[in-house]
Write a protein that holds these residues in place. Structure first.
Motif, mmCIF file in Angstrom:
data_model
loop_
_atom_site.group_PDB
_atom_site.id
_atom_site.type_symbol
_atom_site.label_atom_id
_atom_site.label_comp_id
_atom_site.label_asym_id
_atom_site.label_seq_id
_atom_site.Cartn_x
_atom_site.Cartn_y
_atom_site.Cartn_z
ATOM 1 N N PRO A 18 0.799 -1.235 0.000
ATOM 2 C CA PRO A 18 0.000 0.000 0.000
ATOM 3 C C PRO A 18 0.831 1.285 0.000
ATOM 4 O O PRO A 18 0.440 2.269 -0.611
ATOM 5 C CB PRO A 18 -0.844 -0.110 1.266
ATOM 6 N N LYS A 19 2.007 1.265 0.639
ATOM 7 C CA LYS A 19 2.827 2.478 0.676
ATOM 8 C C LYS A 19 3.536 2.739 -0.647
ATOM 9 O O LYS A 19 3.802 3.883 -0.997
ATOM 10 C CB LYS A 19 3.879 2.375 1.782
ATOM 11 N N HIS A 20 3.871 1.661 -1.360
ATOM 12 C CA HIS A 20 4.640 1.789 -2.597
ATOM 13 C C HIS A 20 3.851 1.256 -3.783
ATOM 14 O O HIS A 20 4.422 0.684 -4.713
ATOM 15 C CB HIS A 20 5.962 1.033 -2.475
ATOM 16 N N GLY A 21 2.548 1.433 -3.747
ATOM 17 C CA GLY A 21 1.681 0.891 -4.786
ATOM 18 C C GLY A 21 1.986 1.420 -6.169
ATOM 19 O O GLY A 21 2.023 0.665 -7.143
ATOM 20 N N ALA A 22 2.232 2.716 -6.269
ATOM 21 C CA ALA A 22 2.499 3.307 -7.590
ATOM 22 C C ALA A 22 3.768 2.731 -8.195
ATOM 23 O O ALA A 22 3.807 2.387 -9.384
ATOM 24 C CB ALA A 22 2.602 4.826 -7.473
ATOM 25 N N ALA A 23 4.805 2.587 -7.396
ATOM 26 C CA ALA A 23 6.060 2.033 -7.903
ATOM 27 C C ALA A 23 5.898 0.566 -8.281
ATOM 28 O O ALA A 23 6.425 0.119 -9.306
ATOM 29 C CB ALA A 23 7.165 2.181 -6.860
ATOM 30 N N ALA A 24 5.158 -0.188 -7.482
ATOM 31 C CA ALA A 24 4.958 -1.605 -7.773
ATOM 32 C C ALA A 24 4.185 -1.796 -9.074
ATOM 33 O O ALA A 24 4.538 -2.638 -9.901
ATOM 34 C CB ALA A 24 4.227 -2.282 -6.614
ATOM 35 N N VAL A 25 3.137 -1.011 -9.271
ATOM 36 C CA VAL A 25 2.341 -1.114 -10.494
ATOM 37 C C VAL A 25 3.171 -0.667 -11.699
ATOM 38 O O VAL A 25 3.103 -1.274 -12.773
ATOM 39 C CB VAL A 25 1.039 -0.289 -10.362
ATOM 40 N N THR A 26 3.968 0.365 -11.535
ATOM 41 C CA THR A 26 4.816 0.846 -12.621
ATOM 42 C C THR A 26 5.848 -0.206 -13.019
ATOM 43 O O THR A 26 6.058 -0.458 -14.207
ATOM 44 C CB THR A 26 5.525 2.144 -12.209
ATOM 45 N N LEU A 27 6.478 -0.826 -12.038
ATOM 46 C CA LEU A 27 7.458 -1.875 -12.337
ATOM 47 C C LEU A 27 6.793 -3.078 -12.999
ATOM 48 O O LEU A 27 7.365 -3.692 -13.900
ATOM 49 C CB LEU A 27 8.192 -2.300 -11.069
ATOM 50 N N ASN A 28 5.592 -3.404 -12.575
ATOM 51 C CA ASN A 28 4.855 -4.506 -13.183
ATOM 52 C C ASN A 28 4.545 -4.202 -14.651
ATOM 53 O O ASN A 28 4.724 -5.062 -15.524
ATOM 54 C CB ASN A 28 3.569 -4.770 -12.408
ATOM 55 N N SER A 29 4.105 -2.998 -14.934
ATOM 56 C CA SER A 29 3.821 -2.616 -16.316
ATOM 57 C C SER A 29 5.091 -2.616 -17.154
ATOM 58 O O SER A 29 5.096 -3.071 -18.302
ATOM 59 C CB SER A 29 3.171 -1.235 -16.364
ATOM 60 N N SER A 30 6.175 -2.128 -16.578
ATOM 61 C CA SER A 30 7.445 -2.127 -17.297
ATOM 62 C C SER A 30 7.902 -3.546 -17.616
ATOM 63 O O SER A 30 8.408 -3.819 -18.714
ATOM 64 C CB SER A 30 8.520 -1.416 -16.479
ATOM 65 N N ALA A 31 7.712 -4.460 -16.677
ATOM 66 C CA ALA A 31 8.085 -5.855 -16.919
ATOM 67 C C ALA A 31 7.238 -6.458 -18.036
ATOM 68 O O ALA A 31 7.747 -7.221 -18.863
ATOM 69 C CB ALA A 31 7.940 -6.666 -15.636
ATOM 70 N N ASN A 32 5.963 -6.108 -18.080
ATOM 71 C CA ASN A 32 5.101 -6.598 -19.161
ATOM 72 C C ASN A 32 5.562 -6.071 -20.514
ATOM 73 O O ASN A 32 5.606 -6.817 -21.496
ATOM 74 C CB ASN A 32 3.643 -6.216 -18.913
ATOM 75 N N TYR A 33 5.884 -4.804 -20.581
ATOM 76 C CA TYR A 33 6.362 -4.233 -21.850
ATOM 77 C C TYR A 33 7.710 -4.823 -22.249
ATOM 78 O O TYR A 33 7.961 -5.066 -23.434
ATOM 79 C CB TYR A 33 6.457 -2.711 -21.760
ATOM 80 N N GLY A 35 8.748 -7.836 -21.539
ATOM 81 C CA GLY A 35 8.445 -9.170 -22.034
ATOM 82 C C GLY A 35 7.918 -9.141 -23.456
ATOM 83 O O GLY A 35 8.278 -9.990 -24.283
ATOM 84 N N ASP A 36 7.061 -8.167 -23.761
ATOM 85 C CA ASP A 36 6.565 -8.009 -25.133
ATOM 86 C C ASP A 36 7.715 -7.724 -26.095
ATOM 87 O O ASP A 36 7.771 -8.286 -27.191
ATOM 88 C CB ASP A 36 5.553 -6.868 -25.214
ATOM 89 N N ALA A 37 8.608 -6.862 -25.706
ATOM 90 C CA ALA A 37 9.731 -6.503 -26.575
ATOM 91 C C ALA A 37 10.662 -7.694 -26.794
ATOM 92 O O ALA A 37 11.106 -7.950 -27.916
ATOM 93 C CB ALA A 37 10.507 -5.331 -25.968
ATOM 94 N N ILE A 38 10.943 -8.435 -25.733
ATOM 95 C CA ILE A 38 11.817 -9.602 -25.864
ATOM 96 C C ILE A 38 11.158 -10.661 -26.742
ATOM 97 O O ILE A 38 11.804 -11.266 -27.604
ATOM 98 C CB ILE A 38 12.189 -10.162 -24.479
ATOM 99 N N GLY A 39 9.869 -10.883 -26.545
ATOM 100 C CA GLY A 39 9.155 -11.860 -27.367
ATOM 101 C C GLY A 39 9.122 -11.470 -28.830
ATOM 102 O O GLY A 39 9.310 -12.319 -29.718
#
Length: 85
Positions: A18-33, A35-39
């Motif tokens: 809850p304290k670092h929600g924005a950073a966690a969601v941002t890192l998750n989105s970055s990891a998804n992108y 993965g798309d680029a690597i694929g």
């Protein structure tokens, strides 16, 4: 299907951090992108090498099995560590 998992992942991340929600969601989105680029890069390399797209389902299935067994190993080692501590 890939994008259908983002909302539940973000919900879990926001609830667990809850304290670092924005950073966690941002890192998750970055990891998804990433993965798309690597694929996409891997797919382009395979096509450039002259392999037929008919091999993609077989290769994808093998990669899924590798990921599954890797996750299974991580889960089993974490259970053993949590039982000893």
């Amino acid at each position: 299907m890939g994008w259908a998992s983002l909302a539940p992942q973000q919900h879990v991340l926001l609830r667990s951090q809850p304290k670092h929600g924005a950073a966690a969601v941002t890192l998750n989105s970055s990891a998804n992108y990433l993965g798309d680029a690597i694929g996409s890069t891997f797919g382009g390399i395979v096509l450039f090498a002259g392999l037929s797209p008919s091999y993609f389902p077989f290769v994808a299935g093998c990669l899924v099995l590798v990921a599954f067994f890797g996750q299974l190993i991580l889960m089993l080692t974490n259970k053993k560590e949590s039982k000893t501590s």
